[in-house]
Design a protein around this motif. Structure first.
Motif, PDB file in Angstrom:
ATOM      1  N   ASP A   9       0.858  -1.183   0.000  1.00  0.00           N
ATOM      2  CA  ASP A   9       0.000   0.000   0.000  1.00  0.00           C
ATOM      3  C   ASP A   9       0.893   1.232   0.000  1.00  0.00           C
ATOM      4  N   HIS A  23      -5.884   8.514  -8.163  1.00  0.00           N
ATOM      5  CA  HIS A  23      -6.878   7.485  -8.463  1.00  0.00           C
ATOM      6  C   HIS A  23      -6.167   6.199  -8.851  1.00  0.00           C
ATOM      7  N   ARG A  24      -5.542   5.599  -7.869  1.00  0.00           N
ATOM      8  CA  ARG A  24      -4.848   4.328  -8.085  1.00  0.00           C
ATOM      9  C   ARG A  24      -5.219   3.358  -6.966  1.00  0.00           C
ATOM     10  N   ASN A  25      -5.251   2.094  -7.324  1.00  0.00           N
ATOM     11  CA  ASN A  25      -5.571   1.068  -6.344  1.00  0.00           C
ATOM     12  C   ASN A  25      -4.484   0.995  -5.280  1.00  0.00           C
ATOM     13  N   ARG A  26      -4.895   0.913  -4.019  1.00  0.00           N
ATOM     14  CA  ARG A  26      -3.985   0.775  -2.880  1.00  0.00           C
ATOM     15  C   ARG A  26      -3.094   2.000  -2.675  1.00  0.00           C
ATOM     16  N   SER A  28      -3.341   5.968  -1.104  1.00  0.00           N
ATOM     17  CA  SER A  28      -4.210   6.864  -0.350  1.00  0.00           C
ATOM     18  C   SER A  28      -3.431   8.073   0.154  1.00  0.00           C
TER      19      SER A  28
END
Length: 251
Positions: A9, A23-26, A28
Motif C-alpha cells: 500500500d 486514483h490508483r488502487n492501494r 491513499s
C-alpha cells in the motif's frame, strides 16, 4: 513501488490543504497538519513521520496481529527491487537508515524503514523524537535543507565509542542507539543516486534496489518511468541515454 512489490500500500503524507488527485488502487492520502513552508519542510517531514507512527502504534494496540512494516521515502525515489528481504534477512532491527562515506553527512534521510511490531514502531518514534529535539536545538538554521541529516548524524555519533569507520564500507551493520536497534544499510544499494552530468557513468549497478533522483536529477524520473513502462524486457546491462534537461545523462 507497486511494480516490484504488488501487495504494498502506498500512503502519501501530505499537507491537508494540498489538492492532490490520486486514483490508483492501494494508494491513499494521509493529511497531517503542520508547517509546510519551504523553510520548514525538512523539519515538518520528521514531525509527520512521528505523527504517522503514533497513529500506527494506536492502531496496532487495537489489533496486535495486524503487523505491517513501513518504509518512508522521499517523493524523488524509485524502488526497483523487492524490499521485503530487509525485514526477512534482518529480523531484529527496529529501524533502518541508509549510510554513505561522507564525514559530515553520513546518513541520508530519504529512505527510512520501520519494523511494524509495537516495539519497532515505538522505538523508531522515540529515536525520531530525539532527532527532532537535536534538529531544533542545534540545526534550526539548516531547517530548509540538510538539518535533518545533520541531526541524524549527531544522534548516532553521540553513542559512546560508535565506530564511524564502518560508514566507509558498503556492508550493512547494526547498532543500538539509545535503546533503538538501528540497521544501517549502504546507500550504494538502498539509496543510490546517479552521478550528475553527461558521461559520468555507464549503467546502474545490478544490485541497486532504490534509486534516488536528487536535485536536478528529478527531471529524469518521468523519462525513465516512461521508458521502463514501454519496454517489456530490459537487458541487465542496458545503458539508457536520457536527454531531459540541459545535458544528456547516461542511465
Amino acid at each position: 513501488m507497486q511494480v516490484v512489490m504488488p501487495q504494498s500500500d502506498v500512503i502519501i503524507l501530505t499537507d491537508p490543504v494540498s489538492d492532490l488527485s490520486v486514483h490508483r488502487n492501494r494508494v491513499s492520502l494521509y493529511p497531517i497538519q503542520g508547517e509546510y513552508s519551504r523553510d520548514k519542510l525538512m523539519l515538518q517531514r520528521i514531525r509527520s513521520y512521528i505523527t504517522f507512527l503514533e497513529t500506527r502504534l494506536h492502531k496496532l494496540s487495537q489489533n496486535p496481529r495486524d503487523i505491517t512494516h513501513y518504509i518512508f521515502t522521499d517523493s524523488d525515489i524509485a524502488v526497483v527491487d523487492d524490499l521485503g528481504q530487509i525485514f526477512r534477512d534482518h529480523p531484529n532491527f527496529h529501524m533502518a537508515l541508509t549510510f554513505r562515506n561522507n564525514k559530515g553527512q553520513p546518513l541520508n534521510s530519504g529512505f527510512v524503514a520501520v519494523r511494524g511490531t509495537s516495539d519497532g514502531i515505538l522505538r523508531a518514534k522515540l529515536f525520531l523524537q530525539e532527532v527532532l529535539k537535536i534538529y531544533v536545538s542545534k540545526y534550526i538554521n539548516a531547517s530548509r535543507m540538510l538539518g535533518d541529516q545533520l541531526a541524524l548524524a549527531w544522534v548516532v555519533k553521540s553513542k559512546p565509542h560508535f565506530d564511524t569507520s564502518r560508514f566507509a564500507k558498503t556492508v550493512a551493520f547494526s547498532d543500538d542507539i539509545g535503546g533503538t536497534s538501528i540497521l544501517f544499510l549502504p546507500c550504494a544499494i538502498y539509496n543510490w543516486t546517479p552521478p550528475e552530468g553527461a558521461g559520468q557513468f555507464h549503467g546502474m549497478p545490478l544490485n541497486v534496489k532504490v534509486v534516488h533522483f536528487k536535485g536536478s536529477r528529478k527531471r529524469l524520473m518521468l523519462e525513465s518511468w516512461n521508458f521502463y513502462s514501454a519496454t517489456p524486457d530490459i537487458a541487465d546491462m542496458l545503458c539508457l541515454i536520457l536527454g531531459s534537461g540541459r545535458a544528456k545523462y547516461d542511465f
